[in-house]
Design an enzyme around this catalytic site. Structure first.
Site: not given
Length: 789
Positions: A188, A356, A422, A498, A500
């Site tokens: 990201r 996902e 997770w 993460w 983002e």
């Protein structure tokens, strides 16, 4: 005093009456916590001598060892990488040019001995550190010797003094879990090789031994693959990036700036070598079958719709519905990619993602539907299992094992796979019950360190959720639901960053520090040796001072002993300690936010609160490098217990008013925005959402109190909430933020009292809970039977 009218109460009070009418006080009328000024002082009283993570066994002795230029360094092998690391550290960090000699068995005085003799009796990664006035001995093999060195380094004073006095001590230590991991997402947002090394340095210093490198995703492919050059020519570069929180902006806005980056294979080898020298194993992650949007921008033939010409590297966050088609062409591609990856990373594990992965494309694909029938599979979930198991067989054929997120359980788990749990602990529990190795990394337990460390309205933009330091510290990776035999399959714990909303290296450091130090203690320290108060108040301040001095960015904690709350009493007693050695605490009592131009806290303070008045204390911590904590805010009132209200009704529940709008504060709940009203039997907000992106609620009514006492109230809400009793503010949990619990207290007489609760939800995914506590009774949610209108 400015802007304080909302707290004023015209009633004249007598504090003697308060004392006589409230015999038992639940909420103390003082702010108190003991800390220390520096690491040297901490060593006198601290059983772990400031070491993080806390050792298994530590015995202090009388005396010190003087480390100087005349000290000799002896080692069984002068080429051992732990020995080489330590010699380099002494020279470059301590200005100590100490001679390194082979250990012949003749040990002169004033020596440091690094040896493996006797280490075969230690648990894996264990070590013994013995400091006497004559010598220092570290016993360990492999990583164990290195970890003993790290503990010794923590005992050394900072600075390049050319000499150091070390306390005499005996430490016997080993980790609770073999796997202690930290993940970095570079897809990201991309991070330089230098930063990755800095990240690894921090891990090694705190005995975190697995670096999970998330290298591919929808938003960018970050590793050079020689056979497929378009992965770096095309898939590593996105045309632009979404601005801000993509959940909140309609329409979404973009920065119109190309963004990219990747690591060459030579850079990968450089980082692997660097990590290996610090006993950090690197686990590369190559996502499949989902999170593959960037790949299709370069190689659309690997998708289920190869004729589509609009594939591009994703410019926003979230889940995308294009996933690899399980064709022979795809498997050839992935096997070729993984072959190059495994040539670069020598570790046992290869992470293949598996999370996902929406199955829409497979459901619509004629090829996939025929393949399901051909293989005799039940559905698309079993097709994913086929996909993962086929990749696993290939990885196993190369002498490696796969790790995947807990979705790889769907459709049947691959036989030799390790599961990263997770989505809570359920996946890990299920995998352990099937005798599969598990790494616990649930976001719900504070292990997603891209989440909030405080209230969202005062924290940098983040991925939502709430993961304060204490939450991650208190996590126990061993689920109680497992039997003792099943618990053996829990290999360890990992925290994930993460990226983002993390576009800079300074922000990445802010998000991992100091939470990574808490993670280290979760993974290393036995439950019996964990103590959060000791960790935060006694040991952490010296480590944060070291980070501050060495130009690391980190979240500065509030002053030890300060808190955001509303309390009642006749004297505000302030006893604070700096959470960072060498940092200063500034305060105000005039309602203004404190800064370095205000009064500096130096000694305990006592403010008498006259009857009918209040005092308001705000504090801030400013470190030597200029970093700042968030401002804390305490208000103390001196007034009599609130008299009960004359109410004789029997109607259960509270009246509510429902508002619509994009709220950021409960003060914005205005009459013109009301869209509904009625009666609610609880504070449950789910019935009010109705797919509204933003809404607010105002609850009004009466709460029945069954005895005179000081009552604690708190709200736990995702986004803002405020609670008033008899029009008196008691809980201020306002502002836009993730799930956060805020409390206060008020003296109440037996009977009915007016209760008002204001709440807003900015995302439609928030929630609200309201709690009460009293002397001798635990904190619990308010019973609906107590509420009337």
């Amino acid at each position: 005093m400015k802007n304080l009218n909302k707290y004023r109460n015209p009633v004249t009070l007598d504090i003697i009456q308060v004392v006589s009418e409230i015999k038992r006080i639940l909420i103390a009328s003082s702010i108190f916590m003991v800390g220390f000024a520096g690491l040297a002082n901490a060593q006198d009283n601290n059983p772990s001598l400031g070491i993080i993570p806390a050792p298994v066994l530590l015995k202090k002795s009388i005396g010190t060892f003087m480390l100087s230029q005349q000290t000799t360094l002896l080692a069984d092998s002068v080429m051992n990488k732990a020995v080489v690391f330590f010699q380099d550290y002494l020279l470059n960090k301590g200005m100590l040019k100490i001679k390194l000699k082979p250990n012949s068995g003749l040990i002169p005085a004033n020596s440091i001995v690094l040896t493996s003799q006797g280490a075969d009796k230690l648990p894996p990664d264990g070590y013994i550190l013995l400091i006497t006035p004559q010598k220092i001995t570290i016993t360990g093999r492999g990583a164990g010797l290195f970890y003993g060195i790290q503990s010794l380094i923590q005992l050394m004073p900072g600075g390049k003094a050319g000499a150091a006095s070390l306390p005499c001590v005996e430490i016997e230590d080993y980790p609770r879990f073999k796997y202690r991991g930290l993940m970095l997402d570079v897809c990201r947002h991309f991070f330089s090789v230098e930063f990755v090394k800095r990240y690894i340095d921090l891990m090694a210093a705190y005995k975190v031994n697995n670096f999970h490198w998330h290298l591919t995703d929808d938003q960018g492919w970050r590793i050079e693959i020689k056979k497929y050059p378009k992965l770096t020519q095309v898939s590593s570069l996105r045309a632009q990036t979404v601005i801000g929180d993509f959940h909140d902006r309609t329409p979404q806005q973009y920065d119109n700036t190309p963004y990219g980056g990747f690591y060459t294979q030579d850079q990968i080898r450089e980082v692997v070598k660097y990590a290996s020298a610090r006993y950090v194993n690197i686990i590369p992650e190559i996502e499949m079958p989902g999170h593959s949007e960037a790949v299709f921008a370069a190689y659309p033939e690997l998708s289920c719709n190869p004729s589509l010409t609009t594939y591009k590297v994703a410019e926003t966050w979230g889940i995308f519905h294009n996933i690899y088609c399980p064709s022979e062409q795809t498997f050839d591609f992935l096997q070729n990619v993984l072959t190059e990856v495994m040539d670069l990373f020598p570790g046992k594990y290869i992470h293949i993602g598996g999370d996902e992965a929406p199955k829409d494309a497979w459901k619509k694909s004629e090829f996939c539907q025929k393949l399901i029938k051909k293989l005799g599979l039940k559905d698309e979930e079993e097709l994913q299992s086929y996909f993962i198991q086929r990749i696993e067989k290939f990885v196993n054929s190369k002498g490696r094992n796969i790790i995947g997120w807990d979705e790889i359980l769907e459709g049947g788990l691959s036989p030799n796979a390790t599961v990263m749990s997770w989505r809570g602990e359920a996946g890990g529990i299920a995998a352990a019950r099937q005798n599969h190795h598990v790494i616990m990394t649930p976001g719900s337990a504070g292990l997603y360190i891209d989440q909030l460390q405080g209230k969202q309205n005062i924290e940098p933009l983040n991925n939502g959720g709430n993961a304060p330091l204490d939450k991650i510290y208190r996590y126990n990776p061993i689920p109680a639901e497992l039997t003792s035999d099943q618990q053996k399959y829990i290999q360890g714990v990992q925290a994930n960053l993460w990226a983002e909303y993390i576009a800079t290296e300074k922000k990445a450091e802010y998000m991992i520090l100091p939470r990574m130090l808490a993670l280290s203690e979760v993974g290393w320290t036995s439950l019996s040796n964990k103590n959060f108060a000791d960790f935060t108040n006694t040991r952490l301040p010296s480590h944060l001072a070291w980070l501050d001095k060495n130009n690391f960015n980190y979240r500065v904690p509030a002053a030890i002993g300060s808190q955001d709350t509303i309390v009642f009493g006749s004297q505000l007693n302030v006893n604070l300690t700096s959470p960072v050695n060498g940092a200063k605490i500034y305060f105000t009592i005039d309602g203004y936010p404190p800064r370095e131009t205000d009064m500096e806290y130096t000694v305990p303070m006592h403010y008498n609160v006259p009857a009918g008045q209040y005092r308001e204390l705000k504090t801030i911590v400013i470190t030597p490098s200029g970093k700042r904590s968030q401002v804390t805010h305490t208000v103390m009132y001196n007034q009599l217990p609130f008299e009960a209200i004359n109410y004789n009704g029997t109607s259960k529940g509270l009246k509510y008013r429902l508002y619509t709008g994009g709220f950021t504060s409960t003060n914005q709940l205005k009459d013109e925005a009301v869209i509904d009203s009625g009666v609610s039997l609880s504070f449950n907000t789910s019935a009010f959402k109705n797919n509204m992106k933003g809404f607010g609620l105002l609850f009004n009514g009466f709460i029945h109190i069954d005895a005179d006492d000081v009552y604690g109230f708190s709200t736990s809400s995702a986004n803002g909430s405020v609670l008033l009793i008899d029009n008196q503010p008691v809980v201020d949990n306002d502002g836009k933020h993730g799930l956060f619990d805020q409390g206060g207290a008020v003296p109440l007489k037996k009977g009915y009292h007016k209760i008002t609760i204001k709440y807003f939800d900015a995302t439609s995914s928030g929630n609200l809970k309201v709690f009460i506590s009293a002397t001798g009774k635990p904190k619990s949610e308010i019973n609906p039977a107590m509420l009337f209108y």
